[in-house]
Design a protein around this motif. Structure first.
Motif, PDB file in Angstrom:
ATOM      1  N   SER A 159      18.615   7.968  -8.898  1.00  0.00           N
ATOM      2  CA  SER A 159      18.753   7.746  -7.461  1.00  0.00           C
ATOM      3  C   SER A 159      17.532   7.025  -6.924  1.00  0.00           C
ATOM      4  CB  SER A 159      18.918   9.084  -6.733  1.00  0.00           C
ATOM      5  OG  SER A 159      17.710   9.811  -6.794  1.00  0.00           O
ATOM      6  N   LYS A 160      17.546   6.818  -5.622  1.00  0.00           N
ATOM      7  CA  LYS A 160      16.394   6.184  -4.979  1.00  0.00           C
ATOM      8  C   LYS A 160      15.156   7.059  -5.115  1.00  0.00           C
ATOM      9  CE  LYS A 160      17.401   8.082  -0.505  1.00  0.00           C
ATOM     10  NZ  LYS A 160      17.527   8.035   0.854  1.00  0.00           N
ATOM     11  N   ASN A 161      15.346   8.372  -5.296  1.00  0.00           N
ATOM     12  CA  ASN A 161      14.201   9.259  -5.499  1.00  0.00           C
ATOM     13  C   ASN A 161      13.422   8.878  -6.761  1.00  0.00           C
ATOM     14  OD1 ASN A 161      14.902  10.660  -3.213  1.00  0.00           O
ATOM     15  ND2 ASN A 161      15.845  12.367  -4.306  1.00  0.00           N
ATOM     16  N   ASP A 162      14.138   8.452  -7.800  1.00  0.00           N
ATOM     17  CA  ASP A 162      13.465   8.034  -9.028  1.00  0.00           C
ATOM     18  C   ASP A 162      12.627   6.782  -8.793  1.00  0.00           C
ATOM     19  OD1 ASP A 162      14.516   9.918 -11.157  1.00  0.00           O
ATOM     20  OD2 ASP A 162      16.393   9.191 -10.293  1.00  0.00           O
ATOM     21  N   LEU A 163      13.195   5.840  -8.064  1.00  0.00           N
ATOM     22  CA  LEU A 163      12.448   4.627  -7.735  1.00  0.00           C
ATOM     23  C   LEU A 163      11.223   4.976  -6.891  1.00  0.00           C
ATOM     24  CD1 LEU A 163      12.180   1.545  -7.729  1.00  0.00           C
ATOM     25  CD2 LEU A 163      13.663   1.503  -5.717  1.00  0.00           C
ATOM     26  N   LEU A 164      11.404   5.868  -5.951  1.00  0.00           N
ATOM     27  CA  LEU A 164      10.297   6.304  -5.105  1.00  0.00           C
ATOM     28  C   LEU A 164       9.198   6.968  -5.941  1.00  0.00           C
ATOM     29  CD1 LEU A 164       9.499   6.344  -2.142  1.00  0.00           C
ATOM     30  CD2 LEU A 164      10.579   8.590  -1.957  1.00  0.00           C
ATOM     31  N   VAL A 165       9.586   7.811  -6.891  1.00  0.00           N
ATOM     32  CA  VAL A 165       8.615   8.467  -7.776  1.00  0.00           C
ATOM     33  C   VAL A 165       7.801   7.425  -8.524  1.00  0.00           C
ATOM     34  CG1 VAL A 165       8.418   9.805  -9.931  1.00  0.00           C
ATOM     35  CG2 VAL A 165       9.813  10.666  -8.051  1.00  0.00           C
ATOM     36  N   VAL A 166       8.465   6.436  -9.113  1.00  0.00           N
ATOM     37  CA  VAL A 166       7.774   5.413  -9.908  1.00  0.00           C
ATOM     38  C   VAL A 166       6.861   4.562  -9.024  1.00  0.00           C
ATOM     39  CG1 VAL A 166       8.104   3.365 -11.341  1.00  0.00           C
ATOM     40  CG2 VAL A 166       9.516   5.387 -11.729  1.00  0.00           C
ATOM     41  N   VAL A 167       7.316   4.201  -7.846  1.00  0.00           N
ATOM     42  CA  VAL A 167       6.510   3.366  -6.954  1.00  0.00           C
ATOM     43  C   VAL A 167       5.269   4.133  -6.476  1.00  0.00           C
ATOM     44  CG1 VAL A 167       6.455   2.255  -4.677  1.00  0.00           C
ATOM     45  CG2 VAL A 167       8.382   1.856  -6.221  1.00  0.00           C
ATOM     46  N   ILE A 168       5.459   5.351  -6.002  1.00  0.00           N
ATOM     47  CA  ILE A 168       4.316   6.146  -5.522  1.00  0.00           C
ATOM     48  C   ILE A 168       3.350   6.421  -6.669  1.00  0.00           C
ATOM     49  CG2 ILE A 168       3.625   8.409  -4.628  1.00  0.00           C
ATOM     50  CD1 ILE A 168       6.215   8.335  -2.932  1.00  0.00           C
ATOM     51  N   ALA A 169       3.881   6.765  -7.837  1.00  0.00           N
ATOM     52  CA  ALA A 169       3.021   7.040  -8.995  1.00  0.00           C
ATOM     53  C   ALA A 169       2.224   5.804  -9.401  1.00  0.00           C
ATOM     54  CB  ALA A 169       3.862   7.531 -10.173  1.00  0.00           C
ATOM     55  N   THR A 170       2.858   4.660  -9.386  1.00  0.00           N
ATOM     56  CA  THR A 170       2.171   3.423  -9.768  1.00  0.00           C
ATOM     57  C   THR A 170       1.074   3.081  -8.770  1.00  0.00           C
ATOM     58  OG1 THR A 170       4.161   2.643 -10.894  1.00  0.00           O
ATOM     59  CG2 THR A 170       2.510   0.986 -10.338  1.00  0.00           C
ATOM     60  N   LEU A 171       1.346   3.265  -7.487  1.00  0.00           N
ATOM     61  CA  LEU A 171       0.323   3.024  -6.458  1.00  0.00           C
ATOM     62  C   LEU A 171      -0.844   4.015  -6.604  1.00  0.00           C
ATOM     63  CD1 LEU A 171       2.594   2.322  -3.350  1.00  0.00           C
ATOM     64  CD2 LEU A 171       1.206   0.661  -4.630  1.00  0.00           C
TER      65      LEU A 171
END
Length: 189
Positions: A159-171
């Motif tokens: 879901s979009k939550n997975d994308l959010l996890v990866v984006v926040i983690a990468t930042l």
């Protein structure tokens, strides 16, 4: 080094208490839930403060080098592990996601990846005690959770939550990489 060891004993010891449900329940029964949580938090905080102060004192007194890790081999592996650790740590606090489900206990996975990454690139005694102790605790805690039948996060689709996890983690990973020298006193590069 003594303060580092005392801090690790306090911090990891109080966290290990949760792996013994009967001892934890007895203590809550004796103290009450509120006082138990207060004591738990106080001991964990005292342990964390002693770890930080003890490791700082150890570093300023001079490292006790046990081995010299091969930088060109282990550093790239450590950098990848650290990014993965950030993904796991963010997933631990994110809403339900496929990543959270796959990792089952993302906080423990993150601690294990973080500790292993630091063990790969730090061959001094203090780092081996600190990161090795945290790695051993995280492995033990995961085994304990498995034996108690704790299933981890409920299943979820991508879901979009997975994308959010990866984006926040990468930042967060990029920010820590950039600020590591300022915050920790050692360059991450």
């Amino acid at each position: 080094m003594a303060w580092l060891i005392v801090g690790l004993v306090l911090f990891l010891g109080i966290h290990t208490l949760s792996t013994a449900p009967s001892a934890r329940a007895a203590l809550i029964g004796r103290l009450g839930e509120g006082p138990y949580k207060g004591l738990y938090s106080l001991v964990a905080l005292a342990g964390l403060v002693l770890i930080v102060l003890g490791f700082g004192a150890y570093r300023s007194a001079g490292y006790v080098q046990v081995w010299t890790p091969p930088f060109s081999i282990f550093h790239p592996i450590a950098l990848a592990l650290l990014w993965f650790a950030f993904v796991a740590l963010v997933a631990a606090y994110a809403p339900a996601s496929r990543i959270k489900h796959l990792l089952r206990h993302p906080m423990l996975v993150g601690v294990k990846a973080w500790a292993l990454a630091h063990l790969l690139v730090n061959g001094d005694l203090g780092s081996m005690l600190l990161f090795g102790g945290l790695l051993i605790w995280a492995v033990y805690d995961r085994i304990s959770l498995k034996r108690r039948g704790d299933g981890g996060a409920p299943a979820a689709g991508w879901s979009k939550n997975d994308l959010l996890v990866v984006v926040i983690a990468t930042l967060a990973y990029a920010a820590m990489f950039w600020l590591h020298d300022t915050l920790i006193g050692v360059t991450a590069a």
